[in-house]
Design an enzyme around this catalytic site. Sequence first.
Site, PDB file in Angstrom:
ATOM      1  NE  ARG A  52      -4.886  49.851 -24.384  1.00  0.00           N
ATOM      2  CZ  ARG A  52      -4.866  50.705 -23.344  1.00  0.00           C
ATOM      3  NH1 ARG A  52      -4.231  51.857 -23.442  1.00  0.00           N
ATOM      4  NH2 ARG A  52      -5.467  50.403 -22.219  1.00  0.00           N
ATOM      5  CE1 TYR A 104       1.710  30.166 -39.469  1.00  0.00           C
ATOM      6  CE2 TYR A 104       1.753  31.172 -37.304  1.00  0.00           C
ATOM      7  CZ  TYR A 104       2.076  31.208 -38.643  1.00  0.00           C
ATOM      8  OH  TYR A 104       2.762  32.285 -39.145  1.00  0.00           O
ATOM      9  CG  ASP A 174      -5.728  28.935 -37.528  1.00  0.00           C
ATOM     10  OD1 ASP A 174      -6.204  29.496 -38.537  1.00  0.00           O
ATOM     11  OD2 ASP A 174      -4.599  29.172 -37.088  1.00  0.00           O
ATOM     12  CE  LYS A 199      -0.188  33.848 -43.121  1.00  0.00           C
ATOM     13  NZ  LYS A 199      -0.321  32.801 -42.131  1.00  0.00           N
TER      14      LYS A 199
HETATM   15  C1  LIG Z   1      -0.212  32.889 -40.705  1.00  0.00           C
HETATM   16  C2  LIG Z   1      -1.022  32.047 -39.804  1.00  0.00           C
HETATM   17  C3  LIG Z   1      -1.274  32.428 -38.475  1.00  0.00           C
HETATM   18  C4  LIG Z   1      -0.674  33.687 -37.894  1.00  0.00           C
HETATM   19  O1  LIG Z   1      -1.121  34.833 -38.553  1.00  0.00           O
HETATM   20  P1  LIG Z   1      -0.272  36.203 -38.611  1.00  0.00           P
HETATM   21  O2  LIG Z   1      -1.221  37.147 -39.247  1.00  0.00           O
HETATM   22  O3  LIG Z   1       0.961  35.911 -39.397  1.00  0.00           O
HETATM   23  O4  LIG Z   1       0.068  36.562 -37.205  1.00  0.00           O
HETATM   24  C5  LIG Z   1      -2.050  31.605 -37.692  1.00  0.00           C
HETATM   25  N1  LIG Z   1      -2.565  30.454 -38.178  1.00  0.00           N
HETATM   26  C6  LIG Z   1      -2.339  30.054 -39.438  1.00  0.00           C
HETATM   27  C7  LIG Z   1      -2.927  28.782 -39.916  1.00  0.00           C
HETATM   28  C8  LIG Z   1      -1.561  30.827 -40.284  1.00  0.00           C
HETATM   29  O5  LIG Z   1      -1.323  30.409 -41.521  1.00  0.00           O
END
Ligand SMILES: *Cc1c(COP(=O)(O)O)cnc(C)c1O
Length: 375
Positions: A52, A104, A174, A199
């Site tokens: 961890r 988000y 982000d 993504k």
């Molecule tokens: C999908 C997404 C997240 C969260 O990511 P996960 O891997 O699904 O937890 C955060 N910010 C944006 C812009 C996203 O598209």
Amino acid sequence: MSARHDIGDGTRAVHAGLPAPEQGRPFLEGPVLASAYHLSGDPSGQPFGYGRYANPTWTAFERAIGELEGGEAVAFASGMAACAAVLLPALAPGDVLVAAADGYPAVRAIAREQLEPRGVAVRFAPTPGTGLLDALDGAKLLWLETPSNPRLDVCDVPALAAAARERGALVAVDNTLATPLGQRPLELGADLSVASGSKALCGHSDLVLGVVTAADPERATALREWRHRTGAIPGPFETWLAHRSLATLELRVERQCATALALAELLSRREDVSGVRYPGLAADPAHEPARRQMRRFGPVVSFELDGRRRAERFLAALELAAEATSFGGVHSTAERRARWGQGDAVPEGFIRFSCGCEDSADVLADVERALHASA
Ligand SMILES: *Cc1c(COP(=O)(O)O)cnc(C)c1O
């Protein structure tokens, strides 16, 4: 190794985080699956003791992301684990969070459900316009998402980061949609670049992962501490897959962005499609700030069809693009965002289309055929 500016993005992506060549060793070591490591005597100074706390597969991936983003990266179990690792420890009762109102939904939910009840003042403002700037006085943390998802608005990161810095506020961006090959938030003045690896970054729709890259190594140390206290750790196998995926990042985003621009142009010419948004389109309201701070404009195009029924018929008529949530994968996907309820506050016929790595002509033909078939 810090970011190398003298080589191209494709080269950087292929070589990111790889160890120095060693006779008989693979280019990228396989995943290290360990909860405990041999550890005798004084454990201080030993990098690997318990699963961890640290893992060499994380370390290699983090070196790669650090090179691409231009900072020190810390990997997390998911994009949301990465977002939470920035949001939760940064804000105490009485602090002010300024965040994108169109960001988000799960980030907004953490603000409303976890931070506000603990006495953090939350100010939401839209990504376009001056709302975020106007809300900055007294802020502790400015949370940006640009381009915003799914409406694809863009804010001026250098201007906002400079204004936040003047007021002593921390800035997090982000960077999920753009990836570090689309923009480098730390170079634009942000303290932290946060991304979901689920993504476009890893891009094969086969893993969930997150990462935060910090300009200041001390912040990276604090993030690693948060990770091992809370256990928001990525699996070594996912982390290894993620690292392996980075080698094709430039190839993938180049194809995706080229298709996305062509698709946005095609849709803009059609009378049965409205509200086409793509930051790379010269006529898009976000193009000016995007052009200044982005090098590639992302895989996602959004647009509106006339109502829910038409949008559903369109999605059903697509043969190549899959109806699915998420974006940035090698397979083209599309969805009607309003099917999730009002999290995104978009019209019923609003479509988010994510361009994959298929041949551009095939993706465009699929969309044209589905528009015709669903008319
Ligand atoms: C999908 C997404 C997240 C969260 O990511 P996960 O891997 O699904 O937890 C955060 N910010 C944006 C812009 C996203 O598209």
